[in-house]
Enzyme design. Structure first.
Site, PDB file in Angstrom:
ATOM      1  N   ASP A 149       4.890   1.382  13.648  1.00 52.77           N
ATOM      2  CA  ASP A 149       4.280   0.620  12.556  1.00 52.77           C
ATOM      3  C   ASP A 149       5.284   0.517  11.422  1.00 52.77           C
ATOM      4  O   ASP A 149       5.308   1.367  10.537  1.00 52.77           O
ATOM      5  CB  ASP A 149       3.058   1.346  12.003  1.00 52.77           C
ATOM      6  CG  ASP A 149       1.898   1.405  12.962  1.00 52.77           C
ATOM      7  OD1 ASP A 149       1.386   0.342  13.311  1.00 52.77           O
ATOM      8  OD2 ASP A 149       1.500   2.512  13.352  1.00 52.77           O
ATOM      9  N   ARG A 157       6.736   3.709   9.112  1.00 49.03           N
ATOM     10  CA  ARG A 157       6.888   4.944   9.875  1.00 49.03           C
ATOM     11  C   ARG A 157       8.331   5.417   9.963  1.00 49.03           C
ATOM     12  O   ARG A 157       8.594   6.601  10.124  1.00 49.03           O
ATOM     13  CB  ARG A 157       6.353   4.760  11.299  1.00 49.03           C
ATOM     14  CG  ARG A 157       4.937   4.253  11.374  1.00 49.03           C
ATOM     15  CD  ARG A 157       3.965   5.164  10.659  1.00 49.03           C
ATOM     16  NE  ARG A 157       2.609   4.688  10.831  1.00 49.03           N
ATOM     17  CZ  ARG A 157       1.627   4.919   9.976  1.00 49.03           C
ATOM     18  NH1 ARG A 157       1.870   5.602   8.870  1.00 49.03           N
ATOM     19  NH2 ARG A 157       0.423   4.462  10.216  1.00 49.03           N
ATOM     20  N   ARG A 218      -1.278  -3.940   1.909  1.00 51.41           N
ATOM     21  CA  ARG A 218      -0.688  -4.191   3.229  1.00 51.41           C
ATOM     22  C   ARG A 218      -0.814  -5.658   3.622  1.00 51.41           C
ATOM     23  O   ARG A 218      -0.133  -6.116   4.537  1.00 51.41           O
ATOM     24  CB  ARG A 218      -1.355  -3.308   4.276  1.00 51.41           C
ATOM     25  CG  ARG A 218      -1.161  -1.818   4.042  1.00 51.41           C
ATOM     26  CD  ARG A 218      -2.064  -0.999   4.944  1.00 51.41           C
ATOM     27  NE  ARG A 218      -1.782  -1.260   6.331  1.00 51.41           N
ATOM     28  CZ  ARG A 218      -2.650  -1.024   7.323  1.00 51.41           C
ATOM     29  NH1 ARG A 218      -3.858  -0.571   7.054  1.00 51.41           N
ATOM     30  NH2 ARG A 218      -2.309  -1.261   8.566  1.00 51.41           N
ATOM     31  N   LYS A 248      -2.285  -8.211  13.174  1.00 54.89           N
ATOM     32  CA  LYS A 248      -3.427  -7.294  13.155  1.00 54.89           C
ATOM     33  C   LYS A 248      -4.229  -7.463  11.863  1.00 54.89           C
ATOM     34  O   LYS A 248      -3.671  -7.905  10.854  1.00 54.89           O
ATOM     35  CB  LYS A 248      -2.939  -5.846  13.306  1.00 54.89           C
ATOM     36  CG  LYS A 248      -1.998  -5.358  12.211  1.00 54.89           C
ATOM     37  CD  LYS A 248      -1.415  -3.997  12.567  1.00 54.89           C
ATOM     38  CE  LYS A 248      -0.601  -3.427  11.429  1.00 54.89           C
ATOM     39  NZ  LYS A 248       0.069  -2.163  11.780  1.00 54.89           N
ATOM     40  N   HIS A 249      -5.545  -7.202  11.876  1.00 56.85           N
ATOM     41  CA  HIS A 249      -6.400  -6.564  12.859  1.00 56.85           C
ATOM     42  C   HIS A 249      -7.537  -7.528  13.182  1.00 56.85           C
ATOM     43  O   HIS A 249      -8.403  -7.738  12.338  1.00 56.85           O
ATOM     44  CB  HIS A 249      -6.976  -5.271  12.339  1.00 56.85           C
ATOM     45  CG  HIS A 249      -5.972  -4.352  11.717  1.00 56.85           C
ATOM     46  ND1 HIS A 249      -5.485  -4.520  10.426  1.00 56.85           N
ATOM     47  CD2 HIS A 249      -5.331  -3.251  12.224  1.00 56.85           C
ATOM     48  CE1 HIS A 249      -4.625  -3.552  10.147  1.00 56.85           C
ATOM     49  NE2 HIS A 249      -4.508  -2.782  11.211  1.00 56.85           N
ATOM     50  N   HIS A 261     -10.613   4.254  10.102  1.00 56.14           N
ATOM     51  CA  HIS A 261     -10.067   5.532  10.566  1.00 56.14           C
ATOM     52  C   HIS A 261     -11.128   6.623  10.504  1.00 56.14           C
ATOM     53  O   HIS A 261     -11.090   7.589  11.258  1.00 56.14           O
ATOM     54  CB  HIS A 261      -8.878   5.950   9.697  1.00 56.14           C
ATOM     55  CG  HIS A 261      -7.753   4.980   9.728  1.00 56.14           C
ATOM     56  ND1 HIS A 261      -7.625   3.966   8.831  1.00 56.14           N
ATOM     57  CD2 HIS A 261      -6.700   4.872  10.565  1.00 56.14           C
ATOM     58  CE1 HIS A 261      -6.547   3.255   9.115  1.00 56.14           C
ATOM     59  NE2 HIS A 261      -5.971   3.785  10.161  1.00 56.14           N
ATOM     60  N   ASP A 334      -6.480  -1.263  18.379  1.00 53.07           N
ATOM     61  CA  ASP A 334      -6.015  -0.365  17.343  1.00 53.07           C
ATOM     62  C   ASP A 334      -6.088   1.038  17.944  1.00 53.07           C
ATOM     63  O   ASP A 334      -6.560   1.232  19.079  1.00 53.07           O
ATOM     64  CB  ASP A 334      -6.882  -0.492  16.088  1.00 53.07           C
ATOM     65  CG  ASP A 334      -6.173  -0.021  14.821  1.00 53.07           C
ATOM     66  OD1 ASP A 334      -5.153   0.675  14.941  1.00 53.07           O
ATOM     67  OD2 ASP A 334      -6.653  -0.327  13.728  1.00 53.07           O
TER      68      ASP A 334
END
Length: 434
Positions: A149, A157, A218, A248-249, A261, A334
């Protein structure tokens, strides 16, 4: 994802591929309008653009590879778990806890994995990442998709070694899609130089609700047309770098106040509102030839009244994304260790239902051994037909072929990577966006 993968504490690698939870020249891409004999038909008048083709002519490496694979090997192609540690041939503490005395390379070989995803715990230096990705590729009979990511900004990341580009909100605020393209191309070049061939970016959500706890900055912005232009440009930038992009998403996570999450959001948009607010960036991504689209763990009652999250919804993935929007590329879930994917069903059932819904890539399984066995048993029992399995494997292999990954395992050069990563040109680009 807010849970850590493994037993060594909380809050690390399992920040999901959606957010809090890819050396050489780009390969030629076949016409996106080609369709597989086993792929779902696209209705007349539906756009036939988007991502990888599932056509496999006689003699094609996709068809040859598929023909020699066992059912176990095909099932393994669907999975992309996290790998633990910084070397392919070393057993880290987390790997020990999850898989016993097996190195990441042995886990790849045991489960015939189609890919792996990297997190900050896998990243220490450019040379180390090159060694890790080369080692993982050598362990697999079929070259791997190696993803991460690297959205830039909040979700980056590999920021420990890569150029720190501004995030989507900053780029979107410039009103210049060319900057989105240039940043994506530079990001992709750095990833590819280190052996990462798939990026779970760009974010195609429209940040409709400013109180959204998971998307926010984001996203490229809160205006569908603006976000669509940025997303389409970013997809083209990644393509120019030879790295697979993932929008995404789907079908759109921008109007939620629950983080998937930790819970299961519900989006109450009507179909007309979805067409106006959520759909434009995904349509733009498909028109730009995006390789993959990631699902959202959100309930969208006006698109599917079942109460299942989109990740497990056949009306949304096969009906809307495949048949209505005409997307032929890879559908990735995801991360499957997120709470939003696991509210209604156990881990094994989640994996099977995702495949039945139309997903091709099962990202970050919460329990790889259990979920691998569940999908295998579903195929052996006929609940998931082998033809359905072959559809997904064909799409995944086609993506690999289009990115130059079928055949001999790709090997990247640490010396070349050092020239590309954090190059002066890329640092100047980052400064220009700010």
């Amino acid at each position: 994802m807010l849970r850590r993968i493994g037993t060594a504490g909380l809050l690390t690698a399992s920040l999901a591929a959606c957010g809090f939870a890819a050396d050489g020249a780009p390969a030629a891409r076949p016409p996106a309008s080609q369709a597989s004999p086993t792929a779902e038909p696209v209705p007349s008048g539906t756009p036939a653009t988007g991502g990888v083709s599932t056509t496999a002519p006689a003699g094609d490496p996709v068809r040859r590879t598929l023909a020699r694979m066992s059912v176990r090997e095909k099932v393994g192609q669907l999975f992309m778990p996290v790998v633990h540690g910084t070397a392919a041939d070393t057993v880290s503490g987390e790997n020990q806890a999850r898989y016993g005395a097996q190195t990441p390379a042995k886990v790849v070989a045991k489960y015939h994995l189609g890919g792996v995803i990297l997190f900050p715990g896998n990243v220490k230096s450019v040379g180390q990442v090159v060694g890790l990705t080369n080692g993982l590729q050598k362990s697999s009979d079929v070259p791997l998709l190696i993803g991460t990511d690297q959205e830039n900004g909040l979700v980056s990341r590999m920021s420990a070694v890569m150029t720190r580009f501004p995030g989507a909100a900053e780029i979107g605020a410039t009103g210049r899609p060319a900057l989105a393209r240039d940043v994506a191309r530079a990001t992709g070049a750095e990833l590819r130089a280190m052996g990462v061939n798939l990026d779970f970016a760009p974010v195609a959500d429209v940040n409709v609700d400013p109180r959204n706890p998971v998307i926010g900055k984001r996203a490229y912005g809160d205006k569908p047309d603006q976000v669509a232009k940025m997303v389409g440009a970013a997809v083209k930038g990644f393509d120019a770098a030879g790295v697979a992009a993932t929008a995404k998403h789907f079908p759109g996570h921008g109007d939620t106040r629950v983080d998937s999450h930790t819970g299961l959001p519900v989006v109450k948009h009507t179909r007309a509102e979805w067409e106006r607010l959520d759909a434009p960036p995904f349509r733009a991504a498909i028109d730009a030839g995006v390789d993959a689209i990631m699902t959202a763990h959100i309930v969208f009652p006006k698109l599917d009244p079942s109460g299942d999250p989109a990740t497990l919804s056949k009306p949304i993935l096969t009906g809307l994304l495949r048949k209505e929007l005409g997307f032929k590329g890879v559908i990735s879930t995801d991360a499957l260790n997120m709470a939003g994917a696991r509210v209604k069903y156990d881990d094994g059932e989640v994996a099977v239902r995702a495949v039945l819904a139309g997903a091709d890539l099962l990202l970050m399984p919460n329990d790889l051994p259990k979920q691998y066995q569940a999908v295998l048993k579903a195929v052996e029992s006929g609940r998931v037909s082998e033809a359905r399995l072959d559809q997904s494997v064909t799409r995944l292999l086609t993506l690999k072929k289009n990115r130059g990954l079928l055949g001999k395992a790709p090997v990247v050069s640490a010396a070349k990577a050092a020239e590309v990563v954090r190059s002066a040109e890329h640092r100047r680009l980052a400064a220009r966006v700010r």
